[in-house]
Design an enzyme around this catalytic site. Structure first.
Site, short mmCIF file in Angstrom:
data_model
loop_
_atom_site.label_atom_id
_atom_site.label_comp_id
_atom_site.label_asym_id
_atom_site.label_seq_id
_atom_site.Cartn_x
_atom_site.Cartn_y
_atom_site.Cartn_z
N HIS A 122 3.98 4.69 2.87
CA HIS A 122 5.06 4.57 3.56
C HIS A 122 6.18 4.80 2.71
O HIS A 122 7.40 4.43 3.20
CB HIS A 122 5.23 2.78 3.33
CG HIS A 122 3.96 1.73 4.43
ND1 HIS A 122 2.85 1.94 4.98
CD2 HIS A 122 2.49 0.54 3.09
CE1 HIS A 122 2.17 1.30 5.05
NE2 HIS A 122 1.95 0.49 4.40
N LYS A 146 6.07 -8.14 2.52
CA LYS A 146 5.48 -7.91 3.66
C LYS A 146 4.16 -9.11 3.70
O LYS A 146 3.24 -8.98 3.38
CB LYS A 146 5.31 -6.62 4.11
CG LYS A 146 6.28 -5.45 4.24
CD LYS A 146 6.35 -4.27 4.36
CE LYS A 146 4.61 -3.35 3.31
NZ LYS A 146 5.17 -3.29 2.44
N GLY A 153 7.88 31.33 20.65
CA GLY A 153 7.64 31.13 21.75
C GLY A 153 9.33 30.44 22.21
O GLY A 153 8.87 29.16 23.47
N ASP A 154 10.15 30.56 22.24
CA ASP A 154 11.68 30.68 22.68
C ASP A 154 12.20 30.77 23.46
O ASP A 154 12.84 30.62 23.98
CB ASP A 154 12.12 29.83 21.98
CG ASP A 154 12.38 30.75 20.64
OD1 ASP A 154 12.28 31.83 21.07
OD2 ASP A 154 13.74 30.27 20.10
N CYS A 155 11.39 32.57 23.84
CA CYS A 155 12.34 33.37 24.55
C CYS A 155 12.12 32.99 26.21
O CYS A 155 13.36 33.25 27.06
CB CYS A 155 12.00 35.14 24.55
SG CYS A 155 12.56 35.88 25.65
N HIS A 191 0.18 0.92 9.27
CA HIS A 191 -1.11 0.76 8.29
C HIS A 191 -2.48 1.48 9.03
O HIS A 191 -3.49 1.38 8.94
CB HIS A 191 -1.78 -0.64 7.74
CG HIS A 191 -0.91 -1.59 6.40
ND1 HIS A 191 0.07 -1.93 7.20
CD2 HIS A 191 -0.70 -1.03 5.39
CE1 HIS A 191 -0.22 -3.32 6.58
NE2 HIS A 191 0.12 -2.03 5.06
N GLY A 204 1.08 -1.29 -0.14
CA GLY A 204 0.34 0.00 -0.35
C GLY A 204 0.55 0.78 -0.18
O GLY A 204 1.73 1.35 0.57
N THR A 246 11.74 46.56 21.95
CA THR A 246 12.67 45.06 21.97
C THR A 246 13.37 45.01 23.59
O THR A 246 13.02 46.60 23.90
CB THR A 246 14.00 45.24 21.52
OG1 THR A 246 14.94 46.51 21.71
CG2 THR A 246 13.72 45.69 19.66
N GLY A 270 23.21 45.09 17.28
CA GLY A 270 21.74 44.37 16.78
C GLY A 270 21.01 45.20 16.17
O GLY A 270 19.82 44.88 15.57
#
Length: 609
Positions: free
Chosen positions: A62, A110, A422-424, A226, A59, A529, A521
């Site tokens: 995969h 398979k 979202g990482d600060c 599957h 199928g 900032t 910067g």
């Protein structure tokens, strides 16, 4: 819940259209889209080469299996069905007839009912109706289910059969010998998978039963490929991350241990690798089920190799890592262990032009990790006496500032999910924790002898470096620039005839640090900032310096808080926030500016005369 997001205009034809696009994705492949057959572009020359052809398939869904493994040293052709459905007998037959020459063809199947029926019938027709020299091998490597007459399901380990049998065929082995090699691979491997969400076949409606499959933060162990349910469900809480992780994270070591425990299950009903010998060589296949990313696979590989060697006493000499046998875009992974002998190892190493990730030669007896470059040394010899009054207060202030950032991480993260990526919050938390670790290890120069300003310049430079090493990313670099320039300014002040002292010296030096930060910067006040909190705080610190350190820090903290608050109505000009729609950010402070206000307040609260 996961499902395919890009489809053909008619989901029912997605597999056909996928095959139609293969020649533009894979080198040297020709296709018959209507029956979903793909073959080597040089299949006619291959038939004349007197080498065995290899056909596999099953199928769709995969990918890169199976057409992705067409090439010299692996498959000669592949036949695809619709998503998670076996191809028709006629399609398989046409694939066999297309690639089979005098040397014959091995069909790799398979162990699923539909595949066995359709491929098996096609093999019989090729042999008895068309007189082709064709044979078939059934691959079963799933370690999740007990031994039974049905046999094991064929899952990710099938790729190893493609590789090793394909190499044997490329070396000119006979059909019977290629089959022997393929069966030996199947008999010496086991696979176990984990999934964190089921997947939907394109065009299929999401039923209530589907929605309930993994409710309540459950994960499934021992699924096929599957989308069928796993052998059992386990609460993710059974594999919690340490170090205060939140969300849907599970610990990679616990996941690897769980999967390998099933792979090496020696109970009589399982025991698929119970014939292993202590110290025997092994290959480890780390497979993404579709949505698990390379970072996760690398984590899993690093842990799994150690567990296989230290707990199960095998010698891992080869690894293959990547999305090898997927289940659409299922979030999850599988581990396959193949016991090696010299023949299998040699065939695994053989070259291939197919799209298989590299077979990595592993030797855990050799060091693969190095120490940092020897010239990367500490800036200055640490001078620390915990009883020295000159070190106690700086240590207290550093600890207070860093601890405040760790505590504020959830709020900083909340802000940054609105205003950035979202990482600060997590980045600054890692930075603060890095500094705290070094503070505990007593390798931060809190005070240097004979300082003319009463302030340790190396303190700022060292803290900046540890922030950068802990946070990395933009935040780490910005703070490193700020504190490195501040340290340089303090050193310059030392050369003055009558250098400023204490908080006044710090205020002057930090002002130069901010100027350097703006220069490198590119940010200026009013651009939303951290500068919008730093600049007013530094100005207030300088203006109130004559009132004493405590009053100066309190004034600076108040100014930083007001500066951060003002960013709620500013438009972003610099940083990732500049890519976010302004209306989305209105009313939320800049997370970097807010963080500055947090640690300035902590300094003011912690200072004692």
């Amino acid at each position: 819940m996961s499902s395919v997001s890009i489809s053909s205009s008619d989901p029912a034809t997605i597999a056909t259209e996928m095959v139609r696009g293969l020649p533009y994705c894979l080198p040297a492949v020709k296709v018959v889209p209507e029956i979903k057959v793909a073959v080597r572009a040089d299949y006619e020359d291959h038939k004349k080469s007197k080498r065995v052809a290899l056909i596999s398939g099953g199928g769709s869904g995969h990918e890169p299996a199976h057409a992705g493994y067409i090439g010299e040293g692996m498959l000669t052709g592949a036949v695809a069905g619709n998503v998670f459905a076996s191809p028709s007998t006629s399609a398989v037959l046409q694939g066999i007839l297309t690639v089979t020459g005098d040397a014959g063809c091995l069909v790799i199947v398979k162990n699923y009912t539909g595949d066995r029926l359709n491929f098996g019938l096609a093999v019989q027709q090729a042999k008895f109706q068309f007189g082709k020299n064709v044979d078939m091998v059934i691959v079963g490597d799933d370690a999740a289910l007990k031994r039974s007459a049905m046999g094991r399901r064929g899952v990710a380990g099938t790729v190893l059969v493609h590789k090793i049998a394909g190499a044997a065929a490329a070396r000119g082995h006979s059909l019977s010998d290629v089959k022997r090699v393929a069966e030996a691979v199947t008999d010496n491997m086991a696979t176990m998978a984990v999934s964190f969400s089921p997947v939907l076949i394109p065009g299929t409606a999401m039923s209530d039963e589907f929605k309930k499959r993994l409710e309540g933060h459950m994960m499934e162990l021992g699924m096929g490929i599957h989308g069928e349910p796993g052998a059992k469900k386990v609460d993710r809480a059974a594999c919690p991350c340490a170090a205060g992780s939140k969300g849907d994270h599970v610990d990679v070591t616990k996941i690897a241990e769980t999967l390998l425990q099933a792979v090496f299950n020696d109970d009589n009903d399982f025991g698929y690798l119970s014939h292993r010998q202590r110290g025997q060589k092994a290959a480890l296949l780390i497979n993404s089920l579709g949505a698990s990313i390379p970072m996760e696979l690398s984590l899993l590989a690093g842990v799994a190799v150690k567990i296989v060697e230290q707990k199960y006493h095998l010698k891992v000499t080869r690894t293959i890592t990547g999305p090898l046998m997927t289940s659409l875009n299922m979030p999850g992974a599988s581990l396959t262990v193949l016991l090696l002998d010299d023949e299998r190892e040699s065939l695994l190493d053989a070259p291939t032009t197919a799209g298989l990730p590299p077979v990595v030669k592993v030797d855990t007896s050799q060091a693969v990790e190095m120490a940092p470059h020897e010239e990367y040394a500490k800036e200055e010899t640490v001078v620390w006496d915990k009883d020295d009054a000159k070190t106690k207060l700086p240590g207290l202030l550093v600890k207070a500032a860093c601890s405040s950032i760790v505590s504020a991480e959830p709020e900083i993260t909340r802000m940054d999910t609105i205003c950035g990526d979202g990482d600060c919050g997590t980045g600054l938390k890692r930075a603060a924790e890095s500094v705290l670790r070094h503070l505990e290890k007593e390798d931060i120069p809190l005070h240097t002898p004979d300082t003319k300003t009463g302030v340790s310049a190396p303190l700022f430079a060292t803290v900046g470096r540890y922030i950068n090493e802990g946070a990395e990313g933009s935040s780490g670099a910005l703070y490193n620039i700020l504190f490195t320039a501040t340290a340089a300014a303090l050193k310059r002040l030392e050369d003055e005839k009558s250098p400023p002292q204490g908080i006044r010296a710090i205020g002057m030096a930090v002002k130069e640090g901010i100027d350097k930060l703006c220069e490198i910067g590119g940010a200026q006040p009013g651009m939303r900032t951290m500068i919008d909190a730093l600049t007013p705080a530094c100005d207030a610190l300088a203006q109130a310096a004559g009132k004493g350190p405590k009053a100066a820090l309190e004034a600076a903290a108040k100014a930083a808080q007001e500066g951060a608050e003002a960013t709620k109505t500013m438009d972003a000009v610099k940083g990732r926030a500049s890519y976010i729609p302004a209306e989305q950010m209105k009313g939320t402070a800049d997370p970097g500016a807010y963080a500055v206000s947090v640690w300035f307040k902590a300094l003011a609260d912690a200072y004692t005369d």
